[in-house]
Scaffold this active site. Structure first.
Site, PDB file in Angstrom:
ATOM      1  N   ARG A  51      -2.492  -4.918  -4.797  1.00 37.81           N
ATOM      2  CA  ARG A  51      -2.370  -6.376  -4.956  1.00 37.81           C
ATOM      3  C   ARG A  51      -3.721  -7.092  -5.014  1.00 37.81           C
ATOM      4  O   ARG A  51      -3.794  -8.237  -5.438  1.00 37.81           O
ATOM      5  CB  ARG A  51      -1.561  -6.965  -3.791  1.00 37.81           C
ATOM      6  CG  ARG A  51      -0.101  -6.545  -3.761  1.00 37.81           C
ATOM      7  CD  ARG A  51       0.495  -6.899  -2.432  1.00 37.81           C
ATOM      8  NE  ARG A  51      -0.347  -6.355  -1.354  1.00 37.81           N
ATOM      9  CZ  ARG A  51      -0.175  -6.597  -0.064  1.00 37.81           C
ATOM     10  NH1 ARG A  51       0.799  -7.365   0.340  1.00 37.81           N
ATOM     11  NH2 ARG A  51      -0.987  -6.062   0.830  1.00 37.81           N
ATOM     12  N   LYS A 148       2.915  11.329   3.462  1.00 39.92           N
ATOM     13  CA  LYS A 148       3.614  11.348   4.741  1.00 39.92           C
ATOM     14  C   LYS A 148       3.460   9.977   5.412  1.00 39.92           C
ATOM     15  O   LYS A 148       2.505   9.271   5.076  1.00 39.92           O
ATOM     16  CB  LYS A 148       3.077  12.465   5.619  1.00 39.92           C
ATOM     17  CG  LYS A 148       1.774  12.117   6.357  1.00 39.92           C
ATOM     18  CD  LYS A 148       1.489  13.104   7.446  1.00 39.92           C
ATOM     19  CE  LYS A 148       0.798  12.444   8.595  1.00 39.92           C
ATOM     20  NZ  LYS A 148       0.312  13.263   9.649  1.00 39.92           N
ATOM     21  N   LYS A 182      -4.936  23.607   1.793  1.00 40.71           N
ATOM     22  CA  LYS A 182      -6.165  24.235   2.293  1.00 40.71           C
ATOM     23  C   LYS A 182      -6.296  25.656   1.748  1.00 40.71           C
ATOM     24  O   LYS A 182      -5.308  26.383   1.646  1.00 40.71           O
ATOM     25  CB  LYS A 182      -6.167  24.241   3.819  1.00 40.71           C
ATOM     26  CG  LYS A 182      -6.355  22.832   4.369  1.00 40.71           C
ATOM     27  CD  LYS A 182      -6.497  22.835   5.861  1.00 40.71           C
ATOM     28  CE  LYS A 182      -6.737  21.442   6.382  1.00 40.71           C
ATOM     29  NZ  LYS A 182      -8.050  20.903   6.014  1.00 40.71           N
ATOM     30  N   HIS A 240       3.122  19.226   9.532  1.00 39.38           N
ATOM     31  CA  HIS A 240       2.012  20.172   9.369  1.00 39.38           C
ATOM     32  C   HIS A 240       2.223  21.503  10.117  1.00 39.38           C
ATOM     33  O   HIS A 240       2.111  22.575   9.538  1.00 39.38           O
ATOM     34  CB  HIS A 240       0.697  19.557   9.852  1.00 39.38           C
ATOM     35  CG  HIS A 240       0.368  18.260   9.201  1.00 39.38           C
ATOM     36  ND1 HIS A 240       0.471  18.058   7.856  1.00 39.38           N
ATOM     37  CD2 HIS A 240      -0.065  17.086   9.703  1.00 39.38           C
ATOM     38  CE1 HIS A 240       0.104  16.819   7.559  1.00 39.38           C
ATOM     39  NE2 HIS A 240      -0.218  16.204   8.673  1.00 39.38           N
ATOM     40  N   LYS A 331      -4.474  14.721  20.585  1.00 37.69           N
ATOM     41  CA  LYS A 331      -5.640  13.881  20.304  1.00 37.69           C
ATOM     42  C   LYS A 331      -6.572  13.881  21.513  1.00 37.69           C
ATOM     43  O   LYS A 331      -6.132  14.138  22.625  1.00 37.69           O
ATOM     44  CB  LYS A 331      -5.169  12.454  19.998  1.00 37.69           C
ATOM     45  CG  LYS A 331      -4.327  12.393  18.734  1.00 37.69           C
ATOM     46  CD  LYS A 331      -4.197  11.004  18.208  1.00 37.69           C
ATOM     47  CE  LYS A 331      -3.510  10.992  16.867  1.00 37.69           C
ATOM     48  NZ  LYS A 331      -4.333  11.544  15.775  1.00 37.69           N
TER      49      LYS A 331
HETATM   50  P1  NAP Z   1      -4.010   1.396   3.681  1.00 38.54           P
HETATM   51  O1  NAP Z   1      -5.470   1.623   3.872  1.00 38.54           O
HETATM   52  O2  NAP Z   1      -3.338   0.351   4.504  1.00 38.54           O
HETATM   53  O3  NAP Z   1      -3.779   1.073   2.143  1.00 38.54           O
HETATM   54  C1  NAP Z   1      -2.558   0.605   1.650  1.00 38.54           C
HETATM   55  C2  NAP Z   1      -2.691   0.342   0.177  1.00 38.54           C
HETATM   56  O4  NAP Z   1      -1.463  -0.190  -0.298  1.00 38.54           O
HETATM   57  C3  NAP Z   1      -3.780  -0.658  -0.177  1.00 38.54           C
HETATM   58  O5  NAP Z   1      -4.405  -0.239  -1.376  1.00 38.54           O
HETATM   59  C4  NAP Z   1      -2.984  -1.932  -0.413  1.00 38.54           C
HETATM   60  O6  NAP Z   1      -3.729  -2.724  -1.273  1.00 38.54           O
HETATM   61  C5  NAP Z   1      -1.729  -1.382  -1.054  1.00 38.54           C
HETATM   62  N1  NAP Z   1      -0.560  -2.252  -0.937  1.00 38.54           N
HETATM   63  C6  NAP Z   1      -0.046  -2.805   0.197  1.00 38.54           C
HETATM   64  N2  NAP Z   1       1.056  -3.524  -0.097  1.00 38.54           N
HETATM   65  C7  NAP Z   1       1.237  -3.423  -1.437  1.00 38.54           C
HETATM   66  C8  NAP Z   1       2.191  -3.955  -2.335  1.00 38.54           C
HETATM   67  N3  NAP Z   1       3.189  -4.732  -1.930  1.00 38.54           N
HETATM   68  N4  NAP Z   1       2.084  -3.659  -3.646  1.00 38.54           N
HETATM   69  C9  NAP Z   1       1.067  -2.866  -4.092  1.00 38.54           C
HETATM   70  N5  NAP Z   1       0.140  -2.327  -3.284  1.00 38.54           N
HETATM   71  C10 NAP Z   1       0.220  -2.614  -1.974  1.00 38.54           C
HETATM   72  O7  NAP Z   1      -3.172   2.731   3.914  1.00 38.54           O
HETATM   73  P2  NAP Z   1      -3.684   4.229   3.759  1.00 38.54           P
HETATM   74  O8  NAP Z   1      -4.267   4.671   5.045  1.00 38.54           O
HETATM   75  O9  NAP Z   1      -4.484   4.361   2.527  1.00 38.54           O
HETATM   76  O10 NAP Z   1      -2.307   5.017   3.628  1.00 38.54           O
HETATM   77  C11 NAP Z   1      -1.552   5.059   2.435  1.00 38.54           C
HETATM   78  C12 NAP Z   1      -0.406   6.046   2.606  1.00 38.54           C
HETATM   79  O11 NAP Z   1      -0.933   7.332   2.888  1.00 38.54           O
HETATM   80  C13 NAP Z   1       0.543   5.736   3.772  1.00 38.54           C
HETATM   81  O12 NAP Z   1       1.835   6.168   3.437  1.00 38.54           O
HETATM   82  C14 NAP Z   1      -0.001   6.617   4.903  1.00 38.54           C
HETATM   83  O13 NAP Z   1       1.001   6.927   5.851  1.00 38.54           O
HETATM   84  C15 NAP Z   1      -0.412   7.832   4.118  1.00 38.54           C
HETATM   85  N6  NAP Z   1      -1.451   8.638   4.762  1.00 38.54           N
HETATM   86  C16 NAP Z   1      -2.684   8.124   4.993  1.00 38.54           C
HETATM   87  C17 NAP Z   1      -3.657   8.932   5.582  1.00 38.54           C
HETATM   88  C18 NAP Z   1      -5.057   8.408   5.820  1.00 38.54           C
HETATM   89  O14 NAP Z   1      -5.886   9.196   6.272  1.00 38.54           O
HETATM   90  N7  NAP Z   1      -5.358   7.165   5.535  1.00 38.54           N
HETATM   91  C19 NAP Z   1      -3.361  10.254   5.949  1.00 38.54           C
HETATM   92  C20 NAP Z   1      -2.087  10.757   5.684  1.00 38.54           C
HETATM   93  C21 NAP Z   1      -1.150   9.943   5.091  1.00 38.54           C
HETATM   94  P3  NAP Z   1      -3.586  -4.318  -1.383  1.00 38.54           P
HETATM   95  O15 NAP Z   1      -3.626  -4.861   0.006  1.00 38.54           O
HETATM   96  O16 NAP Z   1      -4.737  -4.680  -2.238  1.00 38.54           O
HETATM   97  O17 NAP Z   1      -2.293  -4.528  -2.054  1.00 38.54           O
END
Ligand code: NAP
Length: 483
Positions: A51, A148, A182, A240, A331
């Site tokens: 967004r 996930k 991995k 995992h 953790k």
């Molecule tokens: P994040 O940093 O909060 O990023 C969320 C993303 O979604 C942002 O790019 C946000 O951008 C976008 N977004 C939010 N609402 C939206 C909407 N209505 N329409 C379009 N885009 C939208 O989250 P993240 O950590 O990257 O995690 C993303 C996914 O990966 C989640 O399912 C999480 O559980 C999974 N995950 C993450 C990690 C990790 O290490 N981060 C590890 C394993 C799994 P805008 O605000 O610009 O829209």
């Protein structure tokens, strides 16, 4: 040396959540690595979608910054970085609204491989699938990648599977578990199924037990509110650790092909016995000095959520009868280390005296850091003084073995390329995820009903004392958690 990299066909990869943490830290650096190794065809395009109010130039700048921050070494060649960034596009899209979808449709080429990475909160997965379908953006062979957590119990996982199935067939859905990407995990399959040495011993007759440890040194930090609704069982074990257990315990698939492998993993999950209360230890890290404890970090003073769990698991089939699998994850532990230890039985008769019996062979499979495998074997201590025995490692550290040939690719990097190639072997199938929740749910319900309080443990320790007792009372002990 001759490159073993298999080129992929032209693709358009749309990353929903392209501005988020995962995209900046893992997905785009992974893609850059593949680009750098020449594995990305000229025509490939990567389209960030979120967004935030950005254009292509703004997005390229953002990702350029992310590459520098997260893979500084890889960014030494500025021309290469610029060439990669020029592949990037950005579309402002709201997953729950109407904005941006027309533009996305005009960008995604129907004659290229279409892949859509849902790197957004799981609550948006359904809306994205629906809009891709309604706006006729995804072609018939399109793939979606979902992150996930895949549900928080059986009911929600079933609902999510059903929602995705309304718009995409199972062969188009890639449920990612980066542990499966991995190098070591795949090597585990190679070691088991490409050598005659291990498989005859790979059963209850020769293996005493298996330990699977995933230890982290970080706490829940800023993710406290999310984590408190999840806990170690949902966040780590259901996915995992369960996947790692499956790869150790499964029967040889008839071929290395996605459904053959996943059928065998599913059989393992279905063979898991319920876990009794005495076979589970849950813990919460305590405050120490100026370091906050779990309760403070989660912001929930009454929290009963576990930041550590250890459990003894039985796979009820012929191969594993009476060979337990001990799982533990937590953790704020002593070191960051993920490893599987396959502990073999002692020799049936100790010809070098009783002490010689205390040298089981251990196959140690390290997932992080320093991916590799070590087989502990017993030899004679050199020199005079009689037959004294010592354990020495036969080491297969990939970083050394493959030096100069090929860098070990990061899990995300490999998995994304598998999506482009259409290979689902290292992704979880819908029925696998549901079976995993079916086993997990009653365990969580048990301790929730009893309002069990997790045992306290010190930051920097190996977890609560009771976790050691879980093994000790059966004459076994955990391996130390070492970096
Ligand atoms: P994040 O940093 O909060 O990023 C969320 C993303 O979604 C942002 O790019 C946000 O951008 C976008 N977004 C939010 N609402 C939206 C909407 N209505 N329409 C379009 N885009 C939208 O989250 P993240 O950590 O990257 O995690 C993303 C996914 O990966 C989640 O399912 C999480 O559980 C999974 N995950 C993450 C990690 C990790 O290490 N981060 C590890 C394993 C799994 P805008 O605000 O610009 O829209």
């Amino acid at each position: 040396m001759v490159s073993r990299v298999i080129p992929v066909a032209p693709f358009d990869l749309v990353i929903f959540g392209g501005t988020g943490d995962l995209a900046r830290r893992k997905i785009l650096p992974g893609l850059f690595a593949r680009f750098s190794s020449g594995q990305m065809p000229e025509e490939a395009r990567i389209i960030g979608a979120a967004r935030s109010d950005l254009d292509d130039a703004g997005y390229r700048k953002m990702i350029g910054g992310a590459l520098k921050e997260f893979t500084p070494e890889a960014c030494k060649d500025a021309e290469l970085v610029t060439a990669f960034l020029n592949r990037l596009h950005y579309v402002k899209v709201d997953a729950t609204g109407t904005e941006g979808w027309d533009k996305l449709k005009s960008l995604v080429r129907p004659d290229a491989i279409n892949a859509f990475y849902f790197s957004v909160a799981p609550s948006l997965f359904g809306a994205l699938a629906e809009r891709l379908h309604l706006n006729e953006i995804a072609n018939a062979h399109a793939r979606i990648v979902v992150e996930k957590p895949f549900g928080r119990d059986l009911e929600s996982a079933r609902a999510l599977n059903a929602t995705l199935a309304e718009h995409f067939a199972e062969h188009q859905i890639y449920r990612i578990d980066h542990y499966l990407g991995k190098e070591t995990v795949q090597n585990l399959m190679a070691v088991r199924f490409a050598n005659v040495l291990f498989e005859p011993l790979w059963n209850a007759q020769y293996i005493d037990h298996v330990q699977i440890t995933v230890a982290e040194t970080v706490g829940v930090g800023g993710r406290g509110a999310y984590y408190d609704k999840s806990g170690a069982m949902r966040d780590m074990v259901q996915n995992h650790l369960m996947q790692l257990l499956c790869l150790i315990a499964m029967e040889p698939p008839s071929q290395f092909e996605s459904d053959s492998v996943r059928d065998e993993k599913l059989k393992v999950i279905r063979a898991l016995q319920p876990v009794s209360d005495e076979e589970i230890v849950r813990g919460q890290y305590q405050p120490s000095g100026n370091q906050a404890g779990y309760v403070e970090e989660s912001g929930n003073p009454d929290s009963l959520t576990e930041s550590f769990i250890a459990l003894k698991v039985h796979v009820s089939n012929w191969r594993w009868a009476d060979t337990p699998f001990y799982l533990r994850t937590g953790k704020m532990l002593k070191a960051r280390a993920s490893e599987i230890a396959v502990v073999f039985k002692e020799t049936p008769h100790a010809i070098f005296g009783q002490k010689s019996a205390d040298h089981p062979n251990i196959l140690r499979i390290r997932l992080q850091p320093n991916e590799g495998m070590t087989l502990g074997v017993t030899i004679k201590e050199p020199g005079p003084g009689g037959m004294r025995l010592m354990d020495v490692p036969l080491d297969m550290a990939f970083a050394d073995t493959l030096k100069g040939e090929e860098d070990v690719p990061d899990a995300y990097e490999r998995l994304i390329m598998d999506v482009i190639r259409g290979d689902q072997t290292l992704f979880m199938r819908g029925d696998e995820v549901e079976a995993a929740w079916k086993w997990t749910d009653p365990i969580i319900e048990g301790w929730t009903k009893r309002a069990d309080r997790p045992k306290p443990y010190d930051i920097g320790s190996t977890g609560p004392e009771d976790a050691a007792v879980l093994m000790y009372r059966e004459g076994r002990r955990w391996r130390d958690i070492q970096p």
